[in-house]
Design a protein around this motif. Structure first.
Motif, PDB file in Angstrom:
ATOM      1  N   LEU A 140      -5.660  -0.505  -1.238  1.00  0.00           N
ATOM      2  CA  LEU A 140      -5.562   0.902  -1.601  1.00  0.00           C
ATOM      3  C   LEU A 140      -6.323   1.169  -2.891  1.00  0.00           C
ATOM      4  N   GLU A 141      -6.489   2.435  -3.202  1.00  0.00           N
ATOM      5  CA  GLU A 141      -7.297   2.818  -4.358  1.00  0.00           C
ATOM      6  C   GLU A 141      -6.730   2.273  -5.659  1.00  0.00           C
ATOM      7  N   ASP A 142      -5.406   2.088  -5.725  1.00  0.00           N
ATOM      8  CA  ASP A 142      -4.790   1.571  -6.946  1.00  0.00           C
ATOM      9  C   ASP A 142      -4.750   0.048  -6.980  1.00  0.00           C
ATOM     10  N   GLY A 143      -5.372  -0.608  -5.994  1.00  0.00           N
ATOM     11  CA  GLY A 143      -5.426  -2.060  -5.959  1.00  0.00           C
ATOM     12  C   GLY A 143      -4.335  -2.715  -5.140  1.00  0.00           C
ATOM     13  N   THR A 144      -3.356  -1.947  -4.679  1.00  0.00           N
ATOM     14  CA  THR A 144      -2.287  -2.493  -3.854  1.00  0.00           C
ATOM     15  C   THR A 144      -2.845  -3.035  -2.539  1.00  0.00           C
ATOM     16  N   ILE A 145      -2.378  -4.205  -2.116  1.00  0.00           N
ATOM     17  CA  ILE A 145      -2.766  -4.787  -0.840  1.00  0.00           C
ATOM     18  C   ILE A 145      -1.620  -4.594   0.146  1.00  0.00           C
ATOM     19  N   VAL A 146      -1.911  -3.999   1.285  1.00  0.00           N
ATOM     20  CA  VAL A 146      -0.925  -3.764   2.326  1.00  0.00           C
ATOM     21  C   VAL A 146      -1.311  -4.608   3.538  1.00  0.00           C
ATOM     22  N   THR A 147      -0.352  -5.343   4.074  1.00  0.00           N
ATOM     23  CA  THR A 147      -0.604  -6.198   5.226  1.00  0.00           C
ATOM     24  C   THR A 147       0.130  -5.664   6.446  1.00  0.00           C
ATOM     25  N   GLY A 148      -0.613  -5.461   7.538  1.00  0.00           N
ATOM     26  CA  GLY A 148      -0.024  -4.972   8.774  1.00  0.00           C
ATOM     27  C   GLY A 148      -0.476  -3.571   9.111  1.00  0.00           C
ATOM     28  N   GLU A 149      -1.075  -3.418  10.295  1.00  0.00           N
ATOM     29  CA  GLU A 149      -1.621  -2.119  10.735  1.00  0.00           C
ATOM     30  C   GLU A 149      -0.592  -1.010  10.671  1.00  0.00           C
ATOM     31  N   SER A 150       0.638  -1.277  11.095  1.00  0.00           N
ATOM     32  CA  SER A 150       1.654  -0.230  11.152  1.00  0.00           C
ATOM     33  C   SER A 150       2.138   0.201   9.778  1.00  0.00           C
ATOM     34  N   LYS A 151       1.963  -0.658   8.779  1.00  0.00           N
ATOM     35  CA  LYS A 151       2.462  -0.351   7.431  1.00  0.00           C
ATOM     36  C   LYS A 151       1.469   0.448   6.604  1.00  0.00           C
ATOM     37  N   ILE A 152       0.186   0.369   6.939  1.00  0.00           N
ATOM     38  CA  ILE A 152      -0.850   0.976   6.107  1.00  0.00           C
ATOM     39  C   ILE A 152      -0.656   2.485   5.931  1.00  0.00           C
ATOM     40  N   PRO A 153      -0.418   3.265   7.006  1.00  0.00           N
ATOM     41  CA  PRO A 153      -0.259   4.709   6.815  1.00  0.00           C
ATOM     42  C   PRO A 153       0.993   5.090   6.034  1.00  0.00           C
ATOM     43  N   MET A 154       1.978   4.202   5.979  1.00  0.00           N
ATOM     44  CA  MET A 154       3.243   4.533   5.315  1.00  0.00           C
ATOM     45  C   MET A 154       3.074   4.728   3.819  1.00  0.00           C
ATOM     46  N   TYR A 155       2.053   4.124   3.223  1.00  0.00           N
ATOM     47  CA  TYR A 155       1.875   4.199   1.776  1.00  0.00           C
ATOM     48  C   TYR A 155       1.303   5.541   1.337  1.00  0.00           C
ATOM     49  N   ALA A 156       0.661   6.249   2.258  1.00  0.00           N
ATOM     50  CA  ALA A 156       0.124   7.582   1.984  1.00  0.00           C
ATOM     51  C   ALA A 156      -0.726   7.619   0.712  1.00  0.00           C
ATOM     52  N   ARG A 157      -1.540   6.584   0.532  1.00  0.00           N
ATOM     53  CA  ARG A 157      -2.472   6.556  -0.599  1.00  0.00           C
ATOM     54  C   ARG A 157      -3.884   6.340  -0.058  1.00  0.00           C
ATOM     55  N   LYS A 158      -4.854   6.718  -0.854  1.00  0.00           N
ATOM     56  CA  LYS A 158      -6.235   6.588  -0.414  1.00  0.00           C
ATOM     57  C   LYS A 158      -6.591   5.122  -0.212  1.00  0.00           C
ATOM     58  N   ILE A 159      -7.270   4.849   0.878  1.00  0.00           N
ATOM     59  CA  ILE A 159      -7.646   3.484   1.231  1.00  0.00           C
ATOM     60  C   ILE A 159      -9.048   3.179   0.704  1.00  0.00           C
ATOM     61  N   ARG A 160      -9.175   2.089  -0.028  1.00  0.00           N
ATOM     62  CA  ARG A 160     -10.488   1.676  -0.529  1.00  0.00           C
ATOM     63  C   ARG A 160     -11.252   0.897   0.537  1.00  0.00           C
ATOM     64  N   ARG A 161     -10.545  -0.011   1.209  1.00  0.00           N
ATOM     65  CA  ARG A 161     -11.188  -0.784   2.262  1.00  0.00           C
ATOM     66  C   ARG A 161     -10.114  -1.450   3.117  1.00  0.00           C
ATOM     67  N   VAL A 162     -10.500  -1.842   4.325  1.00  0.00           N
ATOM     68  CA  VAL A 162      -9.639  -2.663   5.165  1.00  0.00           C
ATOM     69  C   VAL A 162     -10.407  -3.933   5.527  1.00  0.00           C
ATOM     70  N   TYR A 163      -9.646  -4.998   5.813  1.00  0.00           N
ATOM     71  CA  TYR A 163     -10.277  -6.262   6.166  1.00  0.00           C
ATOM     72  C   TYR A 163      -9.327  -7.064   7.048  1.00  0.00           C
ATOM     73  N   LEU A 164      -9.863  -8.093   7.703  1.00  0.00           N
ATOM     74  CA  LEU A 164      -9.108  -8.868   8.683  1.00  0.00           C
ATOM     75  C   LEU A 164      -8.809 -10.268   8.182  1.00  0.00           C
ATOM     76  N   SER A 165      -7.761 -10.836   8.722  1.00  0.00           N
ATOM     77  CA  SER A 165      -7.559 -12.274   8.642  1.00  0.00           C
ATOM     78  C   SER A 165      -7.119 -12.744  10.033  1.00  0.00           C
ATOM     79  N   PRO A 166      -7.669 -13.854  10.522  1.00  0.00           N
ATOM     80  CA  PRO A 166      -8.706 -14.654   9.858  1.00  0.00           C
ATOM     81  C   PRO A 166     -10.054 -13.915   9.846  1.00  0.00           C
ATOM     82  N   GLN A 167     -10.825 -14.171   8.815  1.00  0.00           N
ATOM     83  CA  GLN A 167     -12.110 -13.476   8.699  1.00  0.00           C
ATOM     84  C   GLN A 167     -13.150 -14.015   9.665  1.00  0.00           C
ATOM     85  N   ASP A 168     -12.897 -15.192  10.226  1.00  0.00           N
ATOM     86  CA  ASP A 168     -13.852 -15.774  11.169  1.00  0.00           C
ATOM     87  C   ASP A 168     -13.390 -15.624  12.619  1.00  0.00           C
TER      88      ASP A 168
END
Length: 328
Positions: A140-168
């Motif tokens: 998120l824009e404030d640096g918070t890391i959220v894990t889990g697709e369903s949890k991301i919208p719950m924070y209602a904060r601007k998203i800086r980026r999304v990424y996957l694990s495993p990255q390969d």
């Protein structure tokens, strides 16, 4: 001598309702369809099956298979049926359970999808973005890391980026082949960060899309999404796609031309999803072609893409059907 229709190869990226809606329109035309579906869902029935059986979440795959199926309406309704009894089945979709069972039987999620597709007589091919569990994270824009697709919208904060694990995470060879052979690649509509981007973040898929000579079109969302894209403009959606993929890659954007606010504010409803602002000047700096068409309709106070109108636009303006060829 008999005519043989030219069939155009189309790959569509996304998940959820947006992808399913688009495919219901496209399947009515002479196209070779491949739907590349996100497997980052971790909520509801999919999340429970993911935890219990250690399989990729089947929810978005199920919706897409239902959209592409060519069976009696009752069979499709049965596949989509969700249990509501207060027991261990509560909240589960029958289709999710069937995909989980088929995965257990075949030992492989991708094979399970293929076998279930034969049962449903789907038009086209449905491929998971990866044949393994992947987890979506958001910074998120404030640096918070959220894990889990369903949890991301719950924070209602601007998203800086999304990424996957495993990255390969690796896609199926069939997915890369479909992208290489595609005449058209369609991105969206759907939740930007949790439905569209997870598939494009799989490294080999991203590289294949960038190398593909196919025409690449983004179908813009009608409204913004609370917790993900609040008050995003059309250009901000495209900029987020470019930021995550790493470079500009779209040839065109298809946007709705109709004023949607009257529908959203009807009967005094509180507006939580705003129409996506078409900031054409900024968008023109990002995409070579911008098309605005009346491609939306209202239902129960909501606005939805008109699948038939969107599909018709693709057929008439991009995939204009070629004359039939003669074969011996």
């Amino acid at each position: 001598m008999k005519p043989s229709a030219i069939r155009n190869k189309v790959v569509v990226f996304g998940g959820g309702t947006g992808l399913s809606t688009l495919l219901r329109g496209l399947k009515k035309h002479p196209l070779e369809l491949t739907a590349v579906v996100t497997v980052a869902d971790d909520g509801g029935s999919s999340g429970r099956l993911l935890d219990q059986y250690d399989i990729p979440p089947p929810g978005d795959v199920r919706k897409v298979m239902a959209a592409l199926s060519d069976v009696e309406p009752l069979i499709e309704e049965l596949f989509q049926y969700r249990f509501t009894a207060q027991d261990s089945l509560d909240g589960h979709s029958l289709g999710n359970l069937m995909l989980a069972a088929m995965t257990d039987i075949t030992g492989d999620f991708a094979t399970a999808i293929k076998k279930m597709g034969q049962v449903l007589n789907i038009k086209g091919e449905v491929l998971p973005a990866a044949n393994e569990r992947i987890t979506l994270h958001a910074e998120l824009e404030d640096g918070t890391i959220v894990t889990g697709e369903s949890k991301i919208p719950m924070y209602a904060r601007k998203i800086r980026r999304v990424y996957l694990s495993p990255q390969d995470a690796e896609p199926l060879p069939e997915t890369l082949r479909a992208i290489r052979e595609a005449d058209l690649i369609i991105v969206g509509p759907g939740s930007l960060y949790t439905s569209i981007l997870p598939s494009l973040l799989v490294q080999d898929i991203r590289d294949a899309v960038l190398l593909s000579a196919a025409r690449k079109v983004y179908v813009g969302n009608l409204t913004t999404q609370k917790g993900e894209t609040y008050r995003y403009t059309a250009s901000e959606h495209v900029a987020a796609l470019y930021d995550h993929v790493g470079e500009p890659f779209l040839d065109a954007v298809l946007l709705n031309s109709k004023d949607l606010m009257p529908v959203l504010t009807a009967a005094g409803q509180a507006v939580t999803s705003w129409p996506v602002e078409c900031d054409l000047d900024r968008l023109a700096e990002l995409v070579p072609q911008i098309v605005q068409e009346d491609i939306a309709f209202a239902k129960d106070g909501r606005v939805l893409h008109d699948a038939d109108k969107v599909a018709r636009w693709f057929m008439e303006d991009i995939l204009a059907e070629e004359p039939c060829k003669e074969e011996a």
